[in-house]
Design a protein around this motif. Structure first.
Motif, short mmCIF file in Angstrom:
data_model
loop_
_atom_site.label_atom_id
_atom_site.label_comp_id
_atom_site.label_asym_id
_atom_site.label_seq_id
_atom_site.Cartn_x
_atom_site.Cartn_y
_atom_site.Cartn_z
N HIS A 47 45.28 35.38 -35.91
CA HIS A 47 46.46 36.35 -36.16
C HIS A 47 46.83 36.04 -37.52
O HIS A 47 47.12 34.83 -37.98
CB HIS A 47 47.44 36.22 -35.42
N HIS A 68 41.92 42.92 -29.07
CA HIS A 68 43.23 42.32 -29.24
C HIS A 68 44.23 42.51 -28.23
O HIS A 68 44.86 43.56 -28.01
CB HIS A 68 43.80 42.79 -30.72
N ASP A 120 47.49 44.71 -28.08
CA ASP A 120 48.15 43.28 -27.88
C ASP A 120 48.94 42.92 -26.62
O ASP A 120 48.36 41.94 -25.91
CB ASP A 120 49.27 43.51 -29.05
N HIS A 178 45.50 41.64 -36.16
CA HIS A 178 46.42 42.42 -37.14
C HIS A 178 45.98 42.47 -38.57
O HIS A 178 45.36 43.68 -38.92
CB HIS A 178 47.82 41.67 -37.01
N HIS A 209 46.42 39.90 -25.27
CA HIS A 209 46.88 38.77 -24.92
C HIS A 209 47.11 39.00 -23.34
O HIS A 209 47.90 39.75 -23.02
CB HIS A 209 48.30 38.34 -25.38
ZN ZN Z 1 48.28 39.37 -30.85
#
Ligand code: ZN
Ligand code: HPA
Length: 343
Positions: free
Chosen positions: A198, A18, A279, A222, A20
């Motif tokens: 998500h 996870h 994240d 998440h 980005h």
């Molecule tokens: Zn995320």
């Protein structure tokens, strides 16, 4: 606790599931790329950027996140961003990454889909060749935008199936439930893309349920609020649908008041296949090992729990079964060596 587990975590083989890629844009690189591309930013110094990174919630962060990525213009910018992330990960035991990118945030401001993809995939190929880090790329739909625009992104992805493994769903969750994208996901699954989304970051347990039932996701990103619902928690445990949790993100976006309240341990105790990830590490104050160390310390994870999280990261990946097993064996070997050294 931290002193005891940090050396175990440091080079423990692990996967990041996870992440980005646009969220790895460090302030130094943001300023350098702004200069290189003649983009004006509301900041002049690294200190000013750090000072701006105080978020009241997800939307507050997203506003800065989308503004920051305006410095990414040429393929080499996306390449440099991705390469810098992989170079960091090579020093943190990371052997495999499954990373998100947000093409609509770039095509909306006139950067071609192919430019973004060329830069990212070029660096991912280097990462495998030069650093031994394997990867898969997941294209996210921006959920605050209309379904029609998600279909346009999917059309682009269909021209590049060799580089894009899956589709995901990110951006503002409140008021944008998974089922808004049921038809896009059905089309994406038909085209062979693996679906993730998500859900339950700020949204309710119900959004996790509809991500499973309507989008048919293979993994939930998440998923924190799934733990509010005992029946859903039991289902996730039974079906072993992975959750990709991100402790420092949850803390910085005020999903939790204190890291001690993070649900990762409760999720493990309930039998869920849970993983720890970063994240948007540049924005949330820590890369993957910072997330492992901080959450282990805050919720009181044992060395065995940390080893389980690392094994889960491979088990929850989209690697072939034989590769998963080879990585899991490497986690065990590392843990045994570490236990031997500690004696
Ligand atoms: Zn995320
Ligand atoms: N949540 C939703 N969308 C995002 C995030 C996140 O944490 N990071 C980048 N886009």
């Amino acid at each position: 606790m931290t002193e005891r587990l940090e050396p175990l975590i440091e080079h423990l083989p692990k996967a990041e599931l996870h992440l980005h890629i646009e969220g790895t844009l460090e302030p130094e690189m943001m300023l350098a790329l702004a200069k290189r591309n003649n983009v004006s930013l509301p900041y002049d110094t690294v200190e000013e950027i750090h000072a701006a990174y105080r978020f009241e919630g997800l939307q507050d962060f997203l506003d800065l996140y989308y503004a920051g990525m305006s410095v990414l213009v040429e393929a080499r910018d996306f390449h440099d961003l991705t390469r810098a992330y992989l170079d960091k990960m090579a020093g943190q035991g990371v052997r495999h990454v499954e990373i998100f990118f947000d093409p609509q945030a770039h095509t909306d401001r006139g950067v071609a889909f192919e430019t973004v993809l060329e830069g990212i995939t070029g660096a991912l190929e280097e990462g495998e060749r030069e650093l031994g880090i394997t990867s898969k790329l997941i294209m996210c739909f921006l959920r605050h935008l209309p379904e029609e625009q998600a279909f346009e992104a999917l059309e682009c992805a269909c021209r590049h199936k060799e580089h894009i493994h899956g589709v995901g769903l990110d951006s503002g969750e409140a008021g944008n439930p998974p089922e808004k994208f049921s038809r896009v996901y059905a089309a994406a699954r038909d085209e062979g893309f693996v679906p993730v989304a998500h859900a339950g970051e700020e949204g309710p347990a119900e959004y996790v349920r509809t991500a499973l039932d309507d989008l048919k996701v293979a993994r939930v990103d998440h998923g924190n609020h799934a733990l509010d619902d005992p029946a859903l928690t039991a289902r996730l445990a039974r079906e072993q649908t992975p959750l990709t949790m991100c402790p420092l993100s949850n803390l910085r976006l005020k999903g939790i008041d204190r890291l001690e309240d993070h649900p990762v341990k409760r999720a493990m105790e309930a039998g869920l296949l849970v993983t720890v990830n970063s994240d948007d590490p540049s924005y949330f104050g820590g890369y993957i090992n910072d997330n492992y160390t901080a959450v282990a310390d805050a919720v009181g994870l044992s060395a065995g729990d940390v080893v389980t999280l690392a094994k889960n990261s491979f088990a929850a990946s989209f690697l072939p079964d034989a590769d998963k097993q080879a990585h899991i064996d490497a986690v065990d070997a590392h843990a045994e060596r570490f236990a031997g050294d500690a004696d």
